[in-house]
Design an enzyme around this catalytic site. Sequence first.
Site, mmCIF file in Angstrom:
data_model
loop_
_atom_site.group_PDB
_atom_site.id
_atom_site.type_symbol
_atom_site.label_atom_id
_atom_site.label_comp_id
_atom_site.label_asym_id
_atom_site.label_seq_id
_atom_site.Cartn_x
_atom_site.Cartn_y
_atom_site.Cartn_z
ATOM 1 N N ASP A 124 0.847 -1.192 0.000
ATOM 2 C CA ASP A 124 0.000 0.000 0.000
ATOM 3 C C ASP A 124 0.888 1.250 0.000
ATOM 4 O OD1 ASP A 124 -2.421 1.606 0.511
ATOM 5 O OD2 ASP A 124 -1.460 1.920 2.460
ATOM 6 N N ASP A 143 -0.278 5.195 0.806
ATOM 7 C CA ASP A 143 -0.510 6.216 1.831
ATOM 8 C C ASP A 143 -0.603 5.567 3.215
ATOM 9 O OD1 ASP A 143 -0.802 8.783 2.723
ATOM 10 O OD2 ASP A 143 -2.502 9.254 1.432
ATOM 11 N N ASP A 174 -1.421 -0.379 5.987
ATOM 12 C CA ASP A 174 -1.669 0.261 7.285
ATOM 13 C C ASP A 174 -3.143 0.254 7.677
ATOM 14 O OD1 ASP A 174 -1.986 2.309 5.052
ATOM 15 O OD2 ASP A 174 -2.897 3.373 6.742
HETATM 16 MG MG LIG Z 1 -2.860 3.181 3.361
#
Ligand SMILES: [Mg+2]
Length: 256
Positions: A10, A12, A206
């Site tokens: 991923d 961001d 995240d």
């Molecule tokens: Mg993310």
Amino acid sequence: MTPYQAYVIDLDGTMYRGDEPLPFARAFVDKLAAKHIPYLFLTNNSSRTQEQIAAKLEHMGIRCRPENVLTTSIAAAIFINQQKPGARCYAIGEDGLFDALKKEGHRIAGDHCDVVVIGMDRDLTYEKLSRACLEVQNGALFLSTNGDVTIPTERGLEPGNGALTSVISVSTGKDPIFIGKPESLIMDQALKQLGTDKASTLLVGDNYDTDILAGIHAGMDTLMVFTGVTPYERYPSLPEKPTYYVNQLNEWLPHI
Ligand SMILES: [Mg+2]
């Protein structure tokens, strides 16, 4: 533990936050590159093109070529190709979506469309929404790049693409097919692009509700990092745990 043969990562909250690279993101990708382990950056962001995202990462010193990026816009365009090559599409979105549709050979049109596809559009108007509703009512296949209802920004939680899409769902009474995480559609495409199988590929992210659930839905092992959306405090109550978790990416370096 057998080292993973490929990584889906991923962006961001995992590689960067806003315009700042996260600690050890560069070292993480450098180690993958040094070991010749293929990696693919996977983002629900539909706004930007592969080239724009690769340029942003390179600017931060994180190695990335356009072909190392899979966005929900590209995944949507490929999915449309599987349904109807050269489809006539009505699209709400930004550069990333229009670029992806054209690259896959679709035509952008305002009426008699085969497909309506919704991505993030910061210049959304009532007219655009109306046109999308009319095309969906007339039988166009209804797609949305991702169902994220909010986008975390410096100002707080702003409306995400799922919220924009909901106007059309509510108005037409039809639900879209969502392409992005946590749906497994985009994970299948990621694995296809990497050329590896789910058992030997690790998903790193995240956000529990998008990244980690996407990995779990796809039957992949997952590595959760607490540098973004989901805080460690949520870990004890997560219904299905990620395979591994780290506070920062440096903790994982010995396993690459
Ligand atoms: Mg993310």
